[in-house]
Enzyme design. Sequence first.
Site, short mmCIF file in Angstrom:
data_model
loop_
_atom_site.label_atom_id
_atom_site.label_comp_id
_atom_site.label_asym_id
_atom_site.label_seq_id
_atom_site.Cartn_x
_atom_site.Cartn_y
_atom_site.Cartn_z
N ASP A 1 12.46 -15.59 16.64
CA ASP A 1 12.47 -14.69 17.79
C ASP A 1 13.64 -13.72 17.69
OD1 ASP A 1 14.37 -16.80 18.33
OD2 ASP A 1 14.37 -16.24 20.45
N GLU B 1 15.59 -19.22 20.26
CA GLU B 1 17.05 -19.28 20.12
C GLU B 1 17.73 -18.21 20.96
OE1 GLU B 1 21.06 -18.53 18.58
OE2 GLU B 1 19.39 -17.14 18.66
N1 BES Z 1 22.88 -15.04 15.41
C1 BES Z 1 23.39 -15.27 16.70
C2 BES Z 1 24.56 -16.22 16.74
C3 BES Z 1 25.83 -15.64 16.16
C4 BES Z 1 26.25 -14.39 16.50
C5 BES Z 1 26.57 -16.41 15.32
C6 BES Z 1 27.43 -13.88 15.97
C7 BES Z 1 27.75 -15.93 14.79
C8 BES Z 1 28.17 -14.65 15.10
C9 BES Z 1 22.30 -15.86 17.59
O1 BES Z 1 21.01 -15.47 17.28
C10 BES Z 1 22.57 -15.37 18.97
O2 BES Z 1 22.68 -14.20 19.19
N2 BES Z 1 22.71 -16.28 19.89
C11 BES Z 1 22.87 -15.95 21.26
C12 BES Z 1 22.61 -17.19 22.02
C13 BES Z 1 22.42 -17.00 23.48
C14 BES Z 1 21.40 -15.97 23.83
C15 BES Z 1 22.07 -18.32 24.11
C16 BES Z 1 24.26 -15.42 21.52
O3 BES Z 1 25.24 -15.83 20.88
O4 BES Z 1 24.39 -14.53 22.37
ZN ZN Z 2 20.31 -15.25 15.67
#
Ligand code: BES
Ligand code: ZN
Length: 456
Positions: A90, A155
């Site tokens: 997603d 996710e």
């Molecule tokens: N890929 C990111 C997580 C991430 C971002 C890891 C930057 C390391 C550095 C992931 O897909 C993401 O964006 N997660 C969201 C989770 C939230 C919506 C619950 C986030 O971090 O905002």
């Molecule tokens: Zn991500």
Amino acid sequence: MADFSSLDRYLEQNRQGHLNELLELLRIESVSADPTKASAMSQAAIWVKNRFVQMGLECELIEGNGPSMVYAESPKVPGAPTVLVYGHYDVQPCDPLDLWKTPPFEPTIRDGNIYARGATDDKGQMLTHVQSLAAWMATSQKLPLQVKFLIEGEEEKGSEVLGHALPGLKEKLACDVIVISDSSQYGPGQPAITYGLRGIAYFELRVYGPKADLHSGSFGGAVTNPALALARLLTEMKNADGKIQLEGFYDSVKPLQESEREMWKCLDFSDEAFAKQLGVTELTGEQGFTTLERRWARPTFDVHGLMGGYQGEGGKTIIPSWAGAKISFRLVPDQDPATVAKQLQDFVSKHTPRGVTVEVIDLHGGCGVVVDPNSRFMGGARKAVEEGFGKAPVLIREGGSIPIVAEMVALLGCDVLLMGWGLDDDGAHSPNEKFCLEDYYRGIRASSRLWEYLAS
Ligand code: BES
Ligand code: ZN
């Protein structure tokens, strides 16, 4: 020992095919937050499943109350570890659409980068492991360990379906180490292994005032304006030194270790260059910490969107009947999203201006993770990254969140390796998201070494 030269030959010969597959997946509009994209969500899940079928893995869709999860596995290898690759198909919403140079779901290559929503986060990164395992299978190599995949579709909105299903999946997902490529390198030409992510607690605040919008001339001065009340609440949540004002918020925050601070001081980082990259006049944040410390290992509070009142052209003189905000706290070990939710509720109860009521809606949350940078699998991971990227990785933490990771680690009792192939300026969650094509190929190559090196 694997035959790396035949693997490399295969990877070289299949560059175009690997690109075409990434393009195909990127064309699917799998925005999990958008209820009108439900059919694209299942299309993406089926695309991923078919890819596993095609390479000859046992696989299935795991259904729950939301997007399907795709599970696949290679045969168990007695006496050898099991790796679980976690990723997501997603993507985040694409707005503001008019800022995209080319449409988000029409992937376009410019200057060696592939531009599309989900290019780096996480379709491109996730596919590297799929392609690498496919390469092992296509070259008929005997896998030295078992590889499992869990690719989910929620996710980007908090992994609720997986969260519910997780306890029932304990046996299926049993593994020694989880591998995730959904983060970043330290910088261009400097790969990294990430040993910590922040957690998150996400809420919507709604401030209600008069039962309908009011003429601000007739009624201004007699009632509390919900938008102003909201602004006051939000600004009171963080003081001028960048400290979050919820009572007890820092009680469980683990202090930074001196050894970590020293390690990060050795990383090449310039506040000036970073400010320039982001287009801000200067960097700001919690007093007493460096920028990397504030981004990686300190909690924060942010506002993601504001709602309410007149948003159209020209002026309209009203006191809006309500106003709202999307907000979140990034958390560090050992903060717990449920505790933060209570602390927020208490804060709001104490600080709600007179004349309005405030509703706190808990949208989702997940704990942060910090893993032992000297864990059993770290050596193999470093070696794989070094061979894939041509440079030894540095150890970093990152500020983003992958909300389900802490729960999986707790349930499965396994290690986790966060091996990010993205870059800070990839524009994840932003218009013109990109992924460097060479990093896609380097990621596949690194992953092709991983199975061997994690087993030995
Ligand atoms: N890929 C990111 C997580 C991430 C971002 C890891 C930057 C390391 C550095 C992931 O897909 C993401 O964006 N997660 C969201 C989770 C939230 C919506 C619950 C986030 O971090 O905002
Ligand atoms: Zn991500």
